[in-house]
Structures are given as C-alpha cells and as structure tokens.
Scaffold this motif. Structure first.
Motif, PDB file in Angstrom:
ATOM      1  N   ARG A 160       0.811  -1.224   0.000  1.00 38.64           N
ATOM      2  CA  ARG A 160       0.000   0.000   0.000  1.00 38.64           C
ATOM      3  C   ARG A 160       0.845   1.274   0.000  1.00 38.64           C
ATOM      4  O   ARG A 160       0.313   2.368   0.132  1.00 38.64           O
ATOM      5  N   GLY A 161       2.151   1.115  -0.060  1.00 37.40           N
ATOM      6  CA  GLY A 161       3.017   2.289   0.108  1.00 37.40           C
ATOM      7  C   GLY A 161       2.864   2.863   1.501  1.00 37.40           C
ATOM      8  O   GLY A 161       3.025   4.061   1.751  1.00 37.40           O
ATOM      9  N   GLN A 162       2.575   1.969   2.443  1.00 34.98           N
ATOM     10  CA  GLN A 162       2.310   2.410   3.826  1.00 34.98           C
ATOM     11  C   GLN A 162       3.552   3.038   4.438  1.00 34.98           C
ATOM     12  O   GLN A 162       4.642   2.477   4.348  1.00 34.98           O
ATOM     13  N   THR A 163       3.349   4.213   5.056  1.00 33.06           N
ATOM     14  CA  THR A 163       4.503   5.008   5.501  1.00 33.06           C
ATOM     15  C   THR A 163       4.302   5.587   6.891  1.00 33.06           C
ATOM     16  O   THR A 163       3.304   6.271   7.130  1.00 33.06           O
ATOM     17  N   SER A 270      -9.656   0.413  -0.228  1.00 32.15           N
ATOM     18  CA  SER A 270     -10.482   0.540  -1.439  1.00 32.15           C
ATOM     19  C   SER A 270      -9.595   0.440  -2.676  1.00 32.15           C
ATOM     20  O   SER A 270     -10.067   0.356  -3.800  1.00 32.15           O
ATOM     21  N   LYS A 271      -8.298   0.437  -2.489  1.00 27.54           N
ATOM     22  CA  LYS A 271      -7.357   0.428  -3.618  1.00 27.54           C
ATOM     23  C   LYS A 271      -6.436  -0.798  -3.518  1.00 27.54           C
ATOM     24  O   LYS A 271      -6.058  -1.204  -2.417  1.00 27.54           O
ATOM     25  N   ILE A 272      -6.077  -1.378  -4.664  1.00 22.97           N
ATOM     26  CA  ILE A 272      -5.167  -2.523  -4.682  1.00 22.97           C
ATOM     27  C   ILE A 272      -3.874  -2.097  -5.389  1.00 22.97           C
ATOM     28  O   ILE A 272      -3.920  -1.500  -6.465  1.00 22.97           O
ATOM     29  N   GLY A 273      -2.740  -2.422  -4.793  1.00 23.94           N
ATOM     30  CA  GLY A 273      -1.446  -2.053  -5.385  1.00 23.94           C
ATOM     31  C   GLY A 273      -0.893  -3.147  -6.289  1.00 23.94           C
ATOM     32  O   GLY A 273      -1.568  -4.115  -6.612  1.00 23.94           O
TER      33      GLY A 273
END
Ligand SMILES: O=C(O)CCC(=O)C(=O)O
Length: 275
Positions: A160-163, A270-273
């Motif tokens: 998810r580009g989780q930061t 709601s978004k898929i990477g």
C-alpha cells in the motif's frame, strides 16, 4: 548449535533487530541467486507482482533456506521451539530502477497475532548503504502500532506504500550484510530502505515470517509449513514442501496462497497495489 548469544538477544530486545548472523556460505547464496535467474528466464512472469511471494513453495532451493538449521536455531531463541514458516517475499532492487521501501511496521497489515513472530531477511547479494540496505529505527518496536499514511507510490516495494512519517533519521541504523548473512527483526520495529545506487542487483529473500504455532491469522487464511516442533493449535492449513522446481502442485498452492495473501494485505482498503 546457532542459538543467539546473550549479547544478540540483548540487541534484539533493545533495538528490535539483530544482525549480522552468518548463515549461508558465499556459494550457497550464489546458488539461490542462480535459482532466481533460472526462474526469471524459464518462467518470466512467475516472480512478477504478487508472484514475488511464496517462492519457497515452488523451489527446493528456497525451501532449503527456510529450513536452514542455523536460521531456525536463531529464530527458536526468539519465538520458542514450535515454529511455522508462514510466508516469504523476494525484495529485489535492480540497478537503474527507483525501488524503495517506506518506513513501516510489518505488524500493521499482516494480521498475525499475538506478535510471537519474527522476520528473517536473508542477504542473497551484499546489502549496504550504496545499494539500499534496510534501515532500522532502533528501539521503535517498544512503541504501539503507529499511523501509516497509504501512499501507493509505484516505486514503493510495499503493497500500500504504507509510511510512518517523520522518522528521526539519526535514530536509524543501516543493516549492512554480506551475501549469506541474515538479520532478524521484530514485528513492530519501524524500518525501510532507500534506492539502489550501485550497478548490481540487491536481493533480499525475506522469510516473513517465522511464527510460533500460537500465532493466529486474524484477517484471512494462510498456508504454512512446520519448520520445528509441533502444531497443537492448528490455526492454519499445512501444505507440502517443494521437492521439484515449479511442479504443478507447488505452483498451484503458490497461486492460491497469493490470492489469500492479497485479501489480507488489502483488507479494508479501497485500492489494490502492484504486489
Ligand atoms: O528489502 C527491503 O529493503 C525491505 C524489506 C522489509 O521491509 C522487510 O523485510 O520487512
């Protein structure tokens, strides 16, 4: 016997990771690298996107690494003697690409509870500051799970580009490894890695993670293998070990395991990477 020394245990306890630990010879690490190159040549799509996960289910070479006695001794020192292999991921940074890993905590989206688990990062090539080795925010595992901004950056190697924002860089340390060495890190330690500025690939084979049999998957389903001890909890489905490269059974389990993993990683999103 390769159980962790009291000094290594102290490093893990205080800093949230322990490294370097000698595991594979240069030749063994190179054999793993050649296995990747072989798969990339014969089955060009196999390791793309989600396919970077669960390579140990299709490759006896990777299966052997996951069951390496030296790694398991070190892991046993941290999570006890009943150990399951519940997943693996290849983190490859090619030269001239812009891959990076934002600062994050592994425990944030993986659904493994309680946190009786540990991640092994196996250096298949050398990993250093020039080619984008991991950096650990020392001691950050002592805090709770933190807020992660979901950025979905195309160069970010995370789902998810989780930061975690505003990490104090002066409290981070590079995890410099020679090919064949490993680091072990805690589910809550904040870590990430920068660009590969060298002319060679940087390859990490990440066993994420080794879990105690008492660890459940609270967001979905996982396919595991017994590495040591016994599983009296029976939370997960046990699957066969790879005995031949890309045989049909292994390839099917890998595909199924990845479909389930994707549901876990993107649970509530709601978004898929890409991964
Ligand atoms: O390979 C990297 O640079 C990061 C890997 C990572 O975040 C992990 O193993 O948890």
């Amino acid at each position: 016997m390769s159980f962790l020394t009291s000094e290594q245990l102290k490093q893990y306890e205080e800093e949230g990771y322990v490294a370097p630990i000698d595991v594979l010879s240069k030749e063994e690490a190179n054999e793993v690298k050649e296995e990747i190159e072989l798969i990339e040549k014969k089955w060009p799509d196999e390791l793309e996107g989600l396919g970077r996960n669960y390579i140990h289910l299709i490759s006896p070479v990777f299966d052997k690494v996951c069951n390496n006695t030296k790694i398991l001794d070190a892991v046993e020192s941290l999570i006890g003697k009943n150990i399951l292999i519940c997943g693996t991921t290849l983190f490859v940074k090619n030269p001239n690409e812009k891959g990076f890993v934002s600062f994050h905590q592994d425990a944030k989206y993986i659904g493994l509870e309680p946190y009786n688990w540990v991640t092994a990062w196996v250096a298949i090539t050398d990993a250093n500051e020039e080619n984008g080795c991991m950096r650990m925010w020392s001691g950050s595992h002592k805090n709770d799970l933190q807020y992660h901004n979901q950025k979905f950056d195309e160069n970010n190697l995370l789902t998810r580009g989780q930061t975690v924002e505003n990490v104090p860089m002066n409290e981070t340390k590079p995890v410099i490894l020679k090919a064949g060495q490993i680091s072990l890190h805690h589910p809550k330690v904040v870590h990430g890695s920068g660009l590969n500025k060298s002319n060679d690939r940087r390859i990490g084979f990440v066993i994420q993670s080794y879990i105690g049999t008492n660890v459940d998957q609270v967001l979905g389903k996982m396919y595991v293998q017994q590495a040591r001890g016994e599983d009296t909890f029976k939370y997960h489905e046990h699957v066969v070990r790879a005995n031949e490269l890309m045989n049909q059974e292994g390839a099917q389990i890998k595909k199924k395991a990845n479909e389930e993993l994707s549901k876990i990683f993107y649970s509530g999103s709601s978004k898929i990477g890409k991964y």
